[in-house]
Write a protein that holds these residues in place. Structure first.
Motif, PDB file in Angstrom:
ATOM      1  N   ASP A   1     -23.479 -18.291  26.900  1.00 23.43           N
ATOM      2  CA  ASP A   1     -22.517 -18.205  27.927  1.00 23.43           C
ATOM      3  C   ASP A   1     -23.300 -19.226  29.226  1.00 23.43           C
ATOM      4  O   ASP A   1     -22.372 -19.425  30.350  1.00 23.43           O
ATOM      5  CB  ASP A   1     -23.013 -16.936  28.723  1.00 23.43           C
ATOM      6  CG  ASP A   1     -24.131 -16.954  29.270  1.00 23.43           C
ATOM      7  OD1 ASP A   1     -25.227 -17.782  28.631  1.00 23.43           O
ATOM      8  OD2 ASP A   1     -24.512 -15.361  30.391  1.00 23.43           O
ATOM      9  N   LYS A   2     -23.668 -20.527  28.450  1.00 21.51           N
ATOM     10  CA  LYS A   2     -23.765 -21.452  30.192  1.00 21.51           C
ATOM     11  C   LYS A   2     -24.086 -22.677  28.687  1.00 21.51           C
ATOM     12  O   LYS A   2     -24.646 -23.025  28.046  1.00 21.51           O
ATOM     13  CB  LYS A   2     -25.186 -20.878  30.585  1.00 21.51           C
ATOM     14  CG  LYS A   2     -25.960 -20.087  31.454  1.00 21.51           C
ATOM     15  CD  LYS A   2     -27.282 -20.215  31.773  1.00 21.51           C
ATOM     16  CE  LYS A   2     -27.283 -19.235  32.432  1.00 21.51           C
ATOM     17  NZ  LYS A   2     -26.763 -17.627  32.097  1.00 21.51           N
ATOM     18  N   ILE A   3     -23.999 -24.097  29.506  1.00 27.07           N
ATOM     19  CA  ILE A   3     -23.943 -25.639  29.038  1.00 27.07           C
ATOM     20  C   ILE A   3     -24.407 -25.946  30.504  1.00 27.07           C
ATOM     21  O   ILE A   3     -24.980 -26.479  31.417  1.00 27.07           O
ATOM     22  CB  ILE A   3     -22.307 -25.811  29.979  1.00 27.07           C
ATOM     23  CG1 ILE A   3     -21.355 -25.108  28.660  1.00 27.07           C
ATOM     24  CG2 ILE A   3     -22.424 -27.416  29.234  1.00 27.07           C
ATOM     25  CD1 ILE A   3     -19.626 -25.122  29.266  1.00 27.07           C
ATOM     26  N   TYR A   4     -25.304 -26.712  29.463  1.00 28.54           N
ATOM     27  CA  TYR A   4     -26.541 -27.288  30.183  1.00 28.54           C
ATOM     28  C   TYR A   4     -26.290 -29.451  29.905  1.00 28.54           C
ATOM     29  O   TYR A   4     -25.900 -29.695  28.952  1.00 28.54           O
ATOM     30  CB  TYR A   4     -28.148 -27.343  30.219  1.00 28.54           C
ATOM     31  CG  TYR A   4     -28.483 -25.759  29.927  1.00 28.54           C
ATOM     32  CD1 TYR A   4     -29.013 -25.217  31.081  1.00 28.54           C
ATOM     33  CD2 TYR A   4     -27.901 -25.425  28.732  1.00 28.54           C
ATOM     34  CE1 TYR A   4     -29.390 -23.991  30.933  1.00 28.54           C
ATOM     35  CE2 TYR A   4     -28.744 -23.622  28.882  1.00 28.54           C
ATOM     36  CZ  TYR A   4     -29.086 -23.210  29.707  1.00 28.54           C
ATOM     37  OH  TYR A   4     -29.520 -21.843  29.901  1.00 28.54           O
ATOM     38  N   VAL A   5     -25.776 -29.803  30.821  1.00 34.10           N
ATOM     39  CA  VAL A   5     -25.958 -31.748  30.749  1.00 34.10           C
ATOM     40  C   VAL A   5     -26.888 -32.125  31.654  1.00 34.10           C
ATOM     41  O   VAL A   5     -27.539 -32.045  33.091  1.00 34.10           O
ATOM     42  CB  VAL A   5     -24.859 -31.060  32.101  1.00 34.10           C
ATOM     43  CG1 VAL A   5     -24.179 -33.172  31.701  1.00 34.10           C
ATOM     44  CG2 VAL A   5     -23.280 -30.780  31.494  1.00 34.10           C
ATOM     45  N   THR A   6     -27.171 -33.253  30.795  1.00 33.27           N
ATOM     46  CA  THR A   6     -27.982 -34.234  32.196  1.00 33.27           C
ATOM     47  C   THR A   6     -27.461 -35.197  32.913  1.00 33.27           C
ATOM     48  O   THR A   6     -26.727 -35.655  32.199  1.00 33.27           O
ATOM     49  CB  THR A   6     -29.832 -34.837  31.167  1.00 33.27           C
ATOM     50  OG1 THR A   6     -29.045 -35.660  30.481  1.00 33.27           O
ATOM     51  CG2 THR A   6     -29.910 -33.969  30.394  1.00 33.27           C
TER      52      THR A   6
ATOM     53  N   THR B   1     -31.944 -35.211  36.733  1.00 30.43           N
ATOM     54  CA  THR B   1     -31.081 -33.662  36.633  1.00 30.43           C
ATOM     55  C   THR B   1     -30.275 -33.290  35.979  1.00 30.43           C
ATOM     56  O   THR B   1     -30.153 -33.710  34.857  1.00 30.43           O
ATOM     57  CB  THR B   1     -30.163 -33.662  37.878  1.00 30.43           C
ATOM     58  OG1 THR B   1     -28.981 -34.559  37.437  1.00 30.43           O
ATOM     59  CG2 THR B   1     -30.475 -33.752  39.741  1.00 30.43           C
ATOM     60  N   LEU B   2     -30.596 -32.115  35.594  1.00 27.79           N
ATOM     61  CA  LEU B   2     -30.574 -31.455  34.687  1.00 27.79           C
ATOM     62  C   LEU B   2     -29.547 -30.246  35.447  1.00 27.79           C
ATOM     63  O   LEU B   2     -29.333 -29.223  36.613  1.00 27.79           O
ATOM     64  CB  LEU B   2     -31.731 -30.673  33.985  1.00 27.79           C
ATOM     65  CG  LEU B   2     -30.506 -29.831  32.925  1.00 27.79           C
ATOM     66  CD1 LEU B   2     -30.033 -29.996  32.237  1.00 27.79           C
ATOM     67  CD2 LEU B   2     -31.751 -27.800  32.720  1.00 27.79           C
ATOM     68  N   ARG B   3     -27.823 -30.168  34.586  1.00 31.85           N
ATOM     69  CA  ARG B   3     -27.434 -29.504  35.770  1.00 31.85           C
ATOM     70  C   ARG B   3     -26.447 -28.010  34.933  1.00 31.85           C
ATOM     71  O   ARG B   3     -26.691 -28.326  33.696  1.00 31.85           O
ATOM     72  CB  ARG B   3     -25.925 -29.809  36.101  1.00 31.85           C
ATOM     73  CG  ARG B   3     -24.669 -29.562  36.812  1.00 31.85           C
ATOM     74  CD  ARG B   3     -24.252 -29.881  37.648  1.00 31.85           C
ATOM     75  NE  ARG B   3     -24.194 -30.699  38.400  1.00 31.85           N
ATOM     76  CZ  ARG B   3     -23.490 -31.009  39.670  1.00 31.85           C
ATOM     77  NH1 ARG B   3     -22.324 -31.917  39.195  1.00 31.85           N
ATOM     78  NH2 ARG B   3     -24.408 -31.706  40.250  1.00 31.85           N
ATOM     79  N   THR B   4     -26.660 -26.880  35.892  1.00 27.61           N
ATOM     80  CA  THR B   4     -26.609 -25.747  34.810  1.00 27.61           C
ATOM     81  C   THR B   4     -24.799 -25.780  34.866  1.00 27.61           C
ATOM     82  O   THR B   4     -25.157 -25.043  35.703  1.00 27.61           O
ATOM     83  CB  THR B   4     -27.640 -24.593  34.520  1.00 27.61           C
ATOM     84  OG1 THR B   4     -28.783 -24.572  34.609  1.00 27.61           O
ATOM     85  CG2 THR B   4     -26.642 -23.407  33.467  1.00 27.61           C
ATOM     86  N   LEU B   5     -24.248 -24.962  34.020  1.00 27.31           N
ATOM     87  CA  LEU B   5     -23.116 -25.082  34.607  1.00 27.31           C
ATOM     88  C   LEU B   5     -22.476 -23.307  33.407  1.00 27.31           C
ATOM     89  O   LEU B   5     -23.200 -23.254  32.862  1.00 27.31           O
ATOM     90  CB  LEU B   5     -21.756 -25.602  33.404  1.00 27.31           C
ATOM     91  CG  LEU B   5     -21.956 -27.070  33.719  1.00 27.31           C
ATOM     92  CD1 LEU B   5     -20.792 -28.372  33.374  1.00 27.31           C
ATOM     93  CD2 LEU B   5     -21.730 -27.566  35.583  1.00 27.31           C
ATOM     94  N   ALA B   6     -21.894 -22.705  34.093  1.00 23.22           N
ATOM     95  CA  ALA B   6     -21.317 -21.776  33.510  1.00 23.22           C
ATOM     96  C   ALA B   6     -20.088 -21.531  32.528  1.00 23.22           C
ATOM     97  O   ALA B   6     -19.476 -23.515  32.747  1.00 23.22           O
ATOM     98  CB  ALA B   6     -20.535 -20.449  34.823  1.00 23.22           C
ATOM     99  N   ILE B   7     -19.544 -20.957  31.735  1.00 21.64           N
ATOM    100  CA  ILE B   7     -18.505 -21.417  30.254  1.00 21.64           C
ATOM    101  C   ILE B   7     -17.113 -22.392  31.054  1.00 21.64           C
ATOM    102  O   ILE B   7     -16.482 -22.984  30.926  1.00 21.64           O
ATOM    103  CB  ILE B   7     -18.007 -20.405  29.614  1.00 21.64           C
ATOM    104  CG1 ILE B   7     -19.129 -19.625  29.388  1.00 21.64           C
ATOM    105  CG2 ILE B   7     -17.466 -20.201  28.593  1.00 21.64           C
ATOM    106  CD1 ILE B   7     -19.943 -20.853  28.181  1.00 21.64           C
ATOM    107  N   ASP B   8     -16.634 -21.598  32.205  1.00 17.75           N
ATOM    108  CA  ASP B   8     -15.180 -21.964  32.582  1.00 17.75           C
ATOM    109  C   ASP B   8     -16.317 -23.464  34.054  1.00 17.75           C
ATOM    110  O   ASP B   8     -14.720 -23.796  34.426  1.00 17.75           O
ATOM    111  CB  ASP B   8     -15.170 -21.322  34.088  1.00 17.75           C
ATOM    112  CG  ASP B   8     -16.218 -20.879  35.047  1.00 17.75           C
ATOM    113  OD1 ASP B   8     -16.916 -20.944  35.365  1.00 17.75           O
ATOM    114  OD2 ASP B   8     -15.478 -20.004  35.296  1.00 17.75           O
ATOM    115  N   GLY B   9     -16.988 -23.689  33.658  1.00 19.18           N
ATOM    116  CA  GLY B   9     -17.150 -24.882  34.928  1.00 19.18           C
ATOM    117  C   GLY B   9     -17.806 -24.541  35.851  1.00 19.18           C
ATOM    118  O   GLY B   9     -18.247 -25.776  36.678  1.00 19.18           O
ATOM    119  N   THR B  10     -18.298 -24.058  36.150  1.00 14.86           N
ATOM    120  CA  THR B  10     -18.842 -23.383  37.109  1.00 14.86           C
ATOM    121  C   THR B  10     -20.235 -24.125  37.849  1.00 14.86           C
ATOM    122  O   THR B  10     -20.758 -23.435  36.739  1.00 14.86           O
ATOM    123  CB  THR B  10     -18.850 -22.013  38.129  1.00 14.86           C
ATOM    124  OG1 THR B  10     -17.272 -22.211  37.691  1.00 14.86           O
ATOM    125  CG2 THR B  10     -19.030 -21.819  39.382  1.00 14.86           C
TER     126      THR B  10
END
Length: 107
Positions: free
Chosen positions: A3-8, A14-23
């Motif tokens: 249910d999450k997307i992780y982007v470096t 940084t590591l950014r954590t997003l909800a599936i909708d991009g929030t």
């Protein structure tokens, strides 16, 4: 799980954590996460991240807000890690560095 997307972000370290909708859920930074590259979520939901310039592999919580552990450093042979993967079948962490792979197995 899933249910999450992780982007470096290598430039902002940084590591950014997003909800599936991009929030955006969170943005994580730490001195042990300099120029992050690869990120992997284990079957158990542990988030592993490579710090390319800091020569580290760290574990953060599933919300991407807190560092739980530094799993490996340059002292362990980690230099410029680009990728990380946890193998459930062998109970080991594989780290891609330059043109090699280091395997860390729990004893």
């Amino acid at each position: 799980m899933g249910d999450k997307i992780y982007v470096t972000n290598m430039d902002k370290h940084t590591l950014r954590t997003l909800a599936i909708d991009g929030t955006v859920i969170s943005t994580f930074s730490d001195p042990d996460l300099n120029n992050p590259r690869g990120v992997h979520v284990t079957p158990g939901g542990q988030v592993l991240v490579c710090g390319y310039a800091s020569n580290t592999i760290i574990q953060v919580d599933s919300q991407g807000k807190n560092k739980l552990a530094t799993l490996a450093t340059q002292k362990d042979g980690v230099t410029r890690p680009c990728s990380v993967f946890f193998s459930f079948s062998t109970d080991s962490v594989l780290v891609g560095i330059e043109q090699n792979v280091i395997v860390f197995k729990e004893t």
